[in-house]
Scaffold this motif. Structure first.
Motif, PDB file in Angstrom:
ATOM      1  N   CYS A   1       0.050   5.105 -21.827  1.00 16.11           N
ATOM      2  CA  CYS A   1      -0.895   4.176 -21.206  1.00 16.11           C
ATOM      3  C   CYS A   1      -2.139   4.913 -20.734  1.00 16.11           C
ATOM      4  N   VAL A   2      -3.241   4.181 -20.645  1.00 17.38           N
ATOM      5  CA  VAL A   2      -4.433   4.681 -19.979  1.00 17.38           C
ATOM      6  C   VAL A   2      -4.254   4.408 -18.484  1.00 17.38           C
ATOM      7  N   ARG A   3      -4.425   5.426 -17.661  1.00 14.11           N
ATOM      8  CA  ARG A   3      -4.244   5.259 -16.220  1.00 14.11           C
ATOM      9  C   ARG A   3      -5.484   4.597 -15.619  1.00 14.11           C
ATOM     10  N   GLY A   4      -5.327   3.352 -15.196  1.00 15.18           N
ATOM     11  CA  GLY A   4      -6.424   2.622 -14.568  1.00 15.18           C
ATOM     12  C   GLY A   4      -6.511   2.925 -13.081  1.00 15.18           C
ATOM     13  N   ILE A   5      -7.573   2.434 -12.464  1.00 14.06           N
ATOM     14  CA  ILE A   5      -7.792   2.646 -11.036  1.00 14.06           C
ATOM     15  C   ILE A   5      -7.916   1.301 -10.333  1.00 14.06           C
ATOM     16  N   ASN A   6      -7.012   1.062  -9.422  1.00 13.78           N
ATOM     17  CA  ASN A   6      -7.074  -0.088  -8.536  1.00 13.78           C
ATOM     18  C   ASN A   6      -7.905   0.327  -7.317  1.00 13.78           C
ATOM     19  N   LYS A   7      -9.201   0.016  -7.358  1.00 16.63           N
ATOM     20  CA  LYS A   7     -10.071   0.452  -6.266  1.00 16.63           C
ATOM     21  C   LYS A   7      -9.660  -0.191  -4.947  1.00 16.63           C
ATOM     22  N   ILE A   8      -9.464  -1.494  -4.977  1.00 17.92           N
ATOM     23  CA  ILE A   8      -9.002  -2.224  -3.806  1.00 17.92           C
ATOM     24  C   ILE A   8      -8.443  -3.562  -4.270  1.00 17.92           C
ATOM     25  N   SER A   9      -7.328  -3.955  -3.704  1.00 15.91           N
ATOM     26  CA  SER A   9      -6.808  -5.297  -3.959  1.00 15.91           C
ATOM     27  C   SER A   9      -6.078  -5.774  -2.714  1.00 15.91           C
ATOM     28  N   GLY A  10      -6.044  -7.075  -2.576  1.00 20.14           N
ATOM     29  CA  GLY A  10      -5.406  -7.626  -1.395  1.00 20.14           C
ATOM     30  C   GLY A  10      -4.938  -9.054  -1.597  1.00 20.14           C
ATOM     31  N   LEU A  11      -3.854  -9.396  -0.916  1.00 20.82           N
ATOM     32  CA  LEU A  11      -3.348 -10.760  -0.814  1.00 20.82           C
ATOM     33  C   LEU A  11      -3.299 -11.108   0.666  1.00 20.82           C
ATOM     34  N   LEU A  12      -3.854 -12.253   1.025  1.00 23.03           N
ATOM     35  CA  LEU A  12      -3.801 -12.716   2.404  1.00 23.03           C
ATOM     36  C   LEU A  12      -3.310 -14.158   2.428  1.00 23.03           C
ATOM     37  N   PHE A  13      -2.252 -14.398   3.177  1.00 22.39           N
ATOM     38  CA  PHE A  13      -1.690 -15.742   3.339  1.00 22.39           C
ATOM     39  C   PHE A  13      -1.910 -16.161   4.793  1.00 22.39           C
ATOM     40  N   ARG A  14      -2.411 -17.377   4.981  1.00 22.24           N
ATOM     41  CA  ARG A  14      -2.567 -17.909   6.341  1.00 22.24           C
ATOM     42  C   ARG A  14      -1.990 -19.310   6.399  1.00 22.24           C
ATOM     43  N   PRO A  15      -0.970 -19.525   7.213  1.00 22.71           N
ATOM     44  CA  PRO A  15      -0.347 -20.856   7.268  1.00 22.71           C
ATOM     45  C   PRO A  15      -1.297 -21.903   7.852  1.00 22.71           C
TER      46      PRO A  15
END
Length: 235
Positions: free
Chosen positions: A153-167
């Motif tokens: 595989c080519v090694r990719g870069i996850n610069k920033i990621s996020g999941l936010l849940f708000r009820p």
């Protein structure tokens, strides 16, 4: 836990990215560029904005009909199940637990664009933690000596990621996703950015379906297989 210097640095890195995800995701959406609206299976909107530290970040805001904490746990508790709700992930596994909030994760994506984009893999440090009334999962690329780059595989870069849940109430929640990825290889970043709106739209619809499994109802899923097939790109 007895952590090495490398691992302690990764815990600190996870804290930094966690703080950045919260700051960026709670930023006034009127300052973002609206990219597209999604109306299949629910209402969601995709935005983009340039940030000095990361480049262009894409953001999806939408609603999901589910209990926030319960669904957040479904999404985050077992990384090996990530392919069940994320159509872009071929496999995912836990590499190392750093503390009660933080771990190192390996994931591999499918090839895409009709084979024009070869498989990528990613090593990320992930922090799952609550913030006020938000449930937050934040991650970023990291180097981990026990998971070196391979020829498969080519090694990719996850610069920033996020999941936010708000009820919102007992069975509804607001959902925000952030993503900024460098796929490396020979892909121009402009092409990657263009495809990320499709990636987010597809991911949202899969999450809607994943949250509806108890009801036995499904919506039509966006097929990403041939999105960039006409673009003559060598990966």
């Amino acid at each position: 836990l007895n952590l090495s210097v490398e691992q302690l640095n990764l815990v600190q890195k996870s804290q930094t990215i966690y703080d950045d995800v919260i700051k960026i995701a709670t930023n006034d959406v009127t300052e973002w560029k609206h990219e597209r609206e999604i109306t299949t299976g629910g209402i969601a909107n995709i935005y983009s904005r340039e940030f000095e530290d990361y480049g262009k970040i894409f953001r999806l805001d939408g609603e999901l009909n589910c209990v926030a904490e319960e669904f957040f746990n479904h999404i985050t508790d077992d990384v090996a199940k990530q392919p069940e709700w994320n159509p872009n992930v071929k496999s995912s596994r836990l590499l190392h637990v750093l503390d009660s909030h933080t771990f190192i994760q390996y994931s591999e994506s499918f090839e895409s664009g009709g084979g024009l984009v070869s498989p990528r893999d990613f090593v990320s440090v992930v922090r799952n933690q609550s913030y006020n009334n938000y449930l937050v999962s934040a991650s970023t690329n990291c180097e981990y000596s026990q998971c070196p780059v391979t020829d498969q595989c080519v090694r990719g870069i996850n610069k920033i990621s996020g999941l936010l849940f708000r009820p919102l109430d007992n069975d509804r929640m607001l959902f925000t996703m952030l993503i900024c990825t460098d796929l490396k290889g020979r892909l121009p970043q402009s092409v990657v950015n263009k495809s990320l709106t499709f990636v987010l739209a597809s991911l949202y619809e899969h999450l809607v379906n994943y949250s509806r499994t108890i009801y036995g109802t499904r919506i039509d899923i966006i097929d990403l297989t041939n999105i960039n097939q006409s673009q003559e790109i060598i990966s």
